[in-house]
Design a protein around this motif. Structure first.
Motif, mmCIF file in Angstrom:
data_model
loop_
_atom_site.group_PDB
_atom_site.id
_atom_site.type_symbol
_atom_site.label_atom_id
_atom_site.label_comp_id
_atom_site.label_asym_id
_atom_site.label_seq_id
_atom_site.Cartn_x
_atom_site.Cartn_y
_atom_site.Cartn_z
ATOM 1 N N VAL A 126 13.301 -0.362 -3.168
ATOM 2 C CA VAL A 126 11.856 -1.464 -3.063
ATOM 3 C C VAL A 126 11.220 -1.158 -4.006
ATOM 4 N N ALA A 127 11.629 -2.400 -5.626
ATOM 5 C CA ALA A 127 10.550 -1.966 -6.340
ATOM 6 C C ALA A 127 8.961 -1.992 -6.552
ATOM 7 N N SER A 128 8.489 -1.822 -7.442
ATOM 8 C CA SER A 128 6.766 -1.691 -7.239
ATOM 9 C C SER A 128 7.037 -2.874 -7.527
ATOM 10 N N GLU A 164 14.127 5.350 -7.738
ATOM 11 C CA GLU A 164 14.777 6.461 -6.895
ATOM 12 C C GLU A 164 14.048 7.361 -5.601
ATOM 13 N N LEU A 165 13.375 7.338 -6.590
ATOM 14 C CA LEU A 165 12.039 8.407 -5.624
ATOM 15 C C LEU A 165 11.819 8.196 -4.277
ATOM 16 N N ARG A 166 11.572 6.852 -4.065
ATOM 17 C CA ARG A 166 11.438 6.413 -2.923
ATOM 18 C C ARG A 166 12.046 6.093 -2.212
ATOM 19 N N LYS A 167 13.088 5.816 -2.732
ATOM 20 C CA LYS A 167 14.659 5.033 -1.575
ATOM 21 C C LYS A 167 14.430 6.193 -0.374
ATOM 22 N N GLU A 168 13.909 7.367 -0.654
ATOM 23 C CA GLU A 168 14.963 7.957 1.093
ATOM 24 C C GLU A 168 13.552 6.761 1.809
ATOM 25 N N GLU A 196 0.783 -1.029 0.279
ATOM 26 C CA GLU A 196 0.355 0.056 0.167
ATOM 27 C C GLU A 196 0.707 1.559 -0.605
ATOM 28 N N ALA A 197 2.047 1.582 1.022
ATOM 29 C CA ALA A 197 3.482 2.547 1.117
ATOM 30 C C ALA A 197 3.541 2.573 -0.590
ATOM 31 N N ILE A 198 3.385 1.494 -1.363
ATOM 32 C CA ILE A 198 4.826 1.350 -2.446
ATOM 33 C C ILE A 198 3.420 2.538 -3.617
#
Length: 444
Positions: free
Chosen positions: A361-363, A352-356, A327-329
């Motif tokens: 984690v990949a979609s 890359e933008l979600r990494k921080e 859900e968070a992704i």
């Protein structure tokens, strides 16, 4: 299936492959080379007159997870690349329907996202890897769909294609028993279990085993003509279902069950009164088998499997999220889409933008990924993917597996994205022009 070899010998051969690779793991590499080599030989020898490329691709789809879990593949996109090659080869030999060019448009819609990637990607981003990881699935789907669109095929031939997918799934299931003979000893919680999944990703193992559940159910119900065949296909259905459930990854098992329900629904709808009564008996029998498998699985896992499907932890407490953190992704990807609605953030850049915030984690969801990374072009692409099969189905009502295949693709891309070639290939199978009885030709 080849008339030169008994189907039982072929099945035994695939059981022996599992034993051989378990004892001598390097044989998996030889297996991964042998499949395309033998397939290429038959395609070239027969000039694809019998749509050999579909048979080769089907077998590769069934074998992909086995190759990956045993280290046989040369990279994670190996099978998708091979299938794309065989579909292209098939189009050279056998042409394709001009209507299938709509899937060329799908590939063209991916280009803006690629261009944005080169603009947005950081210096630390491996652009080639990002593009291959995220686009090999859509490209594979496009080539499969262009080749199969409106291609005429008999229902019995389609079942042989489906069964060919199932043979390596038997190999996977036997290997899982060898890798982990005692489920009770390794199940300690309700999370997805790598031990019961052969040390590989439970989500992908569950996906292919869920497809296997449908394959052997269809074989059991529609193509078991003798008592021996009924017993064999019933055993394979139970065998695959049990190992699918104990991966503790729910997506593939649920997809398999939905496929089965939809097949039964279509069979019931098109049957006469006598046929409806027989289907009612099948439903009762399947319900009894399902209850038996579930009860046995619950005993083997000390009741933890029931808690898993009830979304509880080992202590019976309700988990906060229902999708294992997905859900968070999805939420992060939807926010990226809102901020970049036209061109998206670029292929692979979302990770890359979600990494921080979420780590590396990949979609797991192809729909939200298409929105965030391709923007408006992703919406158009998804619209085409959702709509075109139904346009094809209007004049293709004899395709008894249409809804099952379509839903497998849709559910799989929502929980496992396009990590494997299975959703791409199975989606394309919905586009075949299936005839119950006819003199086979290839529409071009």
């Amino acid at each position: 299936m080849s008339k030169k070899f008994s189907p039982y010998y072929i099945l035994i051969f695939h059981v022996l492959i599992a034993f051989a690779v378990f004892v001598l793991p390097f044989l998996s590499k030889l297996y991964s080379i042998a499949i395309p080599a033998v397939g290429l030989y038959f395609v070239i020898r027969n000039k694809n007159r019998n749509n050999e490329v579909i048979f080769v691709a089907a077998y590769l789809v069934g074998a992909e997870v086995f190759l990956r879990m045993t280290g046989g593949n040369f990279n994670n996109e190996y099978v998708k690349i091979l299938i794309t090659f065989f579909m292209f080869l098939g189009m050279i030999y056998s042409n394709f329907s001009k209507k299938g060019l709509v899937y060329l448009l799908l590939m063209l819609l991916l280009i803006p996202g690629i261009l944005v990637t080169f603009e947005m990607a950081s210096l630390n981003t491996d652009i080639k890897k990002a593009l291959m990881f995220n686009l090999s699935g859509p490209v594979c789907l496009s080539f499969c769909s262009m080749y199969m669109y409106a291609r005429r095929i008999s229902f019995s031939t389609l079942q042989n294609i489906v069964l060919l997918m199932g043979l390596p799934i038997v190999t996977i299931t036997v290997y899982l028993f060898l890798y982990n003979p005692s489920v009770r000893d390794v199940v300690t919680g309700t999370q997805s279990n790598f031990e019961t999944s052969g040390g590989f990703g439970p989500n992908q193992v569950s996906t292919i085993l869920g497809l296997g559940m449908f394959i052997f159910f269809s074989q059991f119900v529609l193509f078991s003509k003798t008592k021996k065949e009924i017993i064999l296909n019933g055993f394979l259905l139970i065998f695959v279902s049990y190992r699918g459930i104990v991966t503790f990854s729910r997506g593939g098992v649920i997809s398999g069950l939905v496929m089965i329900v939809l097949l039964l629904g279509l069979m019931y709808y098109f049957s006469n009164r006598i046929g409806k009564n027989k289907i009612g008996l099948v439903v009762v029998l399947m319900g009894g088998l399902a209850l038996g498998v579930w009860t046995y699985t619950s005993l083997q896992t000390n009741g933890l499997i029931t808690k898993r499907y009830a979304n509880q932890d080992a202590r019976g407490r309700e988990k906060k999220d229902r999708l294992g953190g997905r859900e968070a992704i999805i939420d992060a990807e939807l926010k990226l889409f809102v901020d970049n609605p036209i061109l998206g953030v670029g292929v692979g850049v979302g990770k890359e933008l979600r990494k921080e915030d979420l780590g590396e984690v990949a979609s797991h969801n192809e729909i939200s990924r298409m929105l965030s990374e391709h923007g408006l072009f992703g919406i158009i692409g998804l619209f085409l993917l959702l709509l075109v099969p139904f346009i094809s189905y209007i004049n293709n009502l004899q395709h008894l597996y249409f809804l099952s295949f379509y839903v497998f693709w849709l559910l799989t891309i929502n929980h496992a994205a396009m990590r494997t070639a299975a959703p791409a290939f199975v989606y394309a199978l919905t586009l075949l022009s299936v005839q119950v009885k006819f003199t086979e030709k290839t529409e071009t």
